[in-house]
Design a protein around this motif. Structure first.
Motif, PDB file in Angstrom:
ATOM      1  N   SER A   1      10.728 -12.681  -8.349  1.00  0.00           N
ATOM      2  CA  SER A   1      11.113 -13.866  -9.117  1.00  0.00           C
ATOM      3  C   SER A   1      10.161 -15.044  -8.923  1.00  0.00           C
ATOM      4  CB  SER A   1      12.540 -14.283  -8.776  1.00  0.00           C
ATOM      5  OG  SER A   1      12.610 -14.662  -7.410  1.00  0.00           O
ATOM      6  N   ALA A   2       9.528 -15.124  -7.757  1.00  0.00           N
ATOM      7  CA  ALA A   2       8.642 -16.263  -7.503  1.00  0.00           C
ATOM      8  C   ALA A   2       7.298 -16.125  -8.209  1.00  0.00           C
ATOM      9  CB  ALA A   2       8.425 -16.428  -5.998  1.00  0.00           C
ATOM     10  N   LEU A   3       7.004 -14.931  -8.698  1.00  0.00           N
ATOM     11  CA  LEU A   3       5.650 -14.674  -9.202  1.00  0.00           C
ATOM     12  C   LEU A   3       5.426 -15.142 -10.629  1.00  0.00           C
ATOM     13  CD1 LEU A   3       4.958 -11.113  -7.801  1.00  0.00           C
ATOM     14  CD2 LEU A   3       4.294 -13.333  -6.857  1.00  0.00           C
ATOM     15  N   TRP A   4       6.487 -15.290 -11.400  1.00  0.00           N
ATOM     16  CA  TRP A   4       6.308 -15.584 -12.825  1.00  0.00           C
ATOM     17  C   TRP A   4       7.521 -16.329 -13.332  1.00  0.00           C
ATOM     18  CZ3 TRP A   4       9.237 -14.281 -17.069  1.00  0.00           C
ATOM     19  CH2 TRP A   4       8.642 -14.473 -18.328  1.00  0.00           C
ATOM     20  N   SER A   5       7.285 -17.336 -14.148  1.00  0.00           N
ATOM     21  CA  SER A   5       8.408 -17.998 -14.809  1.00  0.00           C
ATOM     22  C   SER A   5       7.936 -18.551 -16.136  1.00  0.00           C
ATOM     23  CB  SER A   5       8.995 -19.117 -13.940  1.00  0.00           C
ATOM     24  OG  SER A   5       8.079 -20.193 -13.840  1.00  0.00           O
ATOM     25  N   ALA A   6       8.880 -18.881 -16.977  1.00  0.00           N
ATOM     26  CA  ALA A   6       8.566 -19.486 -18.264  1.00  0.00           C
ATOM     27  C   ALA A   6       9.709 -20.417 -18.625  1.00  0.00           C
ATOM     28  CB  ALA A   6       8.384 -18.411 -19.341  1.00  0.00           C
TER      29      ALA A   6
ATOM     30  N   ARG B   1      12.932 -16.070 -15.179  1.00  0.00           N
ATOM     31  CA  ARG B   1      12.128 -15.495 -14.093  1.00  0.00           C
ATOM     32  C   ARG B   1      12.396 -13.996 -14.045  1.00  0.00           C
ATOM     33  NH1 ARG B   1      13.976 -20.351 -11.887  1.00  0.00           N
ATOM     34  NH2 ARG B   1      12.277 -21.704 -11.211  1.00  0.00           N
ATOM     35  N   LEU B   2      11.483 -13.280 -13.402  1.00  0.00           N
ATOM     36  CA  LEU B   2      11.754 -11.878 -13.114  1.00  0.00           C
ATOM     37  C   LEU B   2      12.937 -11.813 -12.163  1.00  0.00           C
ATOM     38  CD1 LEU B   2       8.081 -10.719 -12.567  1.00  0.00           C
ATOM     39  CD2 LEU B   2       9.585  -9.963 -14.409  1.00  0.00           C
ATOM     40  N   ASP B   3      13.796 -10.821 -12.331  1.00  0.00           N
ATOM     41  CA  ASP B   3      14.948 -10.683 -11.453  1.00  0.00           C
ATOM     42  C   ASP B   3      14.510 -10.013 -10.154  1.00  0.00           C
ATOM     43  OD1 ASP B   3      17.558 -11.177 -10.927  1.00  0.00           O
ATOM     44  OD2 ASP B   3      18.360  -9.458 -12.011  1.00  0.00           O
TER      45      ASP B   3
ATOM     46  N   GLY C   1       1.648 -12.183 -18.816  1.00  0.00           N
ATOM     47  CA  GLY C   1       0.950 -11.249 -17.955  1.00  0.00           C
ATOM     48  C   GLY C   1       1.134 -11.607 -16.492  1.00  0.00           C
ATOM     49  N   PRO C   2       0.304 -11.026 -15.641  1.00  0.00           N
ATOM     50  CA  PRO C   2       0.498 -11.168 -14.202  1.00  0.00           C
ATOM     51  C   PRO C   2       0.244 -12.594 -13.729  1.00  0.00           C
ATOM     52  CG  PRO C   2      -1.527  -9.975 -14.675  1.00  0.00           C
ATOM     53  CD  PRO C   2      -0.822 -10.179 -15.980  1.00  0.00           C
ATOM     54  N   PRO C   3       0.684 -12.897 -12.525  1.00  0.00           N
ATOM     55  CA  PRO C   3       0.463 -14.219 -11.966  1.00  0.00           C
ATOM     56  C   PRO C   3      -1.016 -14.585 -12.007  1.00  0.00           C
ATOM     57  CG  PRO C   3       1.858 -12.914 -10.517  1.00  0.00           C
ATOM     58  CD  PRO C   3       1.428 -12.014 -11.622  1.00  0.00           C
TER      59      PRO C   3
END
Length: 176
Positions: free
Chosen positions: A138-143, A132-134, A162-164
């Motif tokens: 963090s809630a906007l993107w994960s893989a 996740r983004l730190d 890319g973006p959410p």
């Protein structure tokens, strides 16, 4: 590291080639990205700075980006595999996004293991790392990265690029 031993990781995707110089523990010291015909960028870590030099879509680039003392992981498929191999549960690190050449702070967390999603053939168990983004985003993107149990081979990736709201990308290693 082990007497300064390095691992060179090369990935090719169509017109793009990514080549990184890493420690055996999975941290990156240099990265070279080329895309035919007119992108050729080298990135090197010097202290807590990433130095970018070369050409992007024909335009010269020469910039420094300040980071902190967290490790640089490039590519994640290699660096996270090293984490799985030593059973490290979480890490906070930097990575460079190839499409924007932006340094992003990410965090990775072990999320246990289970069958690899939607692969053909017999179900195989794999360890899953979620990135996740730190920080606040963090809630906007994960893989998710999946590594086969036994040899920790990278077998599956699922995430949004890319973006959410961007469509989901799935990469699977088919068994030969």
């Amino acid at each position: 590291g082990q007497d300064g031993a390095t691992v060179i990781v090369t990935q090719r995707q169509g017109e793009e080639t990514f080549r990184s110089v890493n420690s055996v523990e999975g941290t990156t010291s240099a990265w070279h990205y080329t895309k035919v015909p007119d992108t050729d960028v080298r990135v090197e870590r010097v202290g807590n700075q990433l130095h970018f030099k070369g050409r992007v879509a024909g335009e010269a680039i020469d910039k420094q980006e300040a980071i902190d003392d967290r490790p640089w992981f490039q590519p994640l498929s290699f660096s996270l595999r090293c984490m799985v191999a030593r059973q490290q549960q979480q890490a906070s690190f930097w990575t460079v996004r190839p499409d924007t050449l932006e340094a992003l702070a990410l965090k990775a967390e072990s999320d246990g293991s289970g069958p690899v999603p939607q692969t053909s053939g017999p179900a195989q168990s794999a360890s899953r790392m979620v990135i996740r983004l730190d920080g606040l985003m963090s809630a906007l993107w994960s893989a998710e990265y999946w590594f086969r149990q036994g040899d920790n081979l990278f077998v599956h990736y699922r995430g949004t690029h890319g973006p959410p709201g961007t469509a989901e990308t799935v990469i699977s290693l088919e068994q030969q």
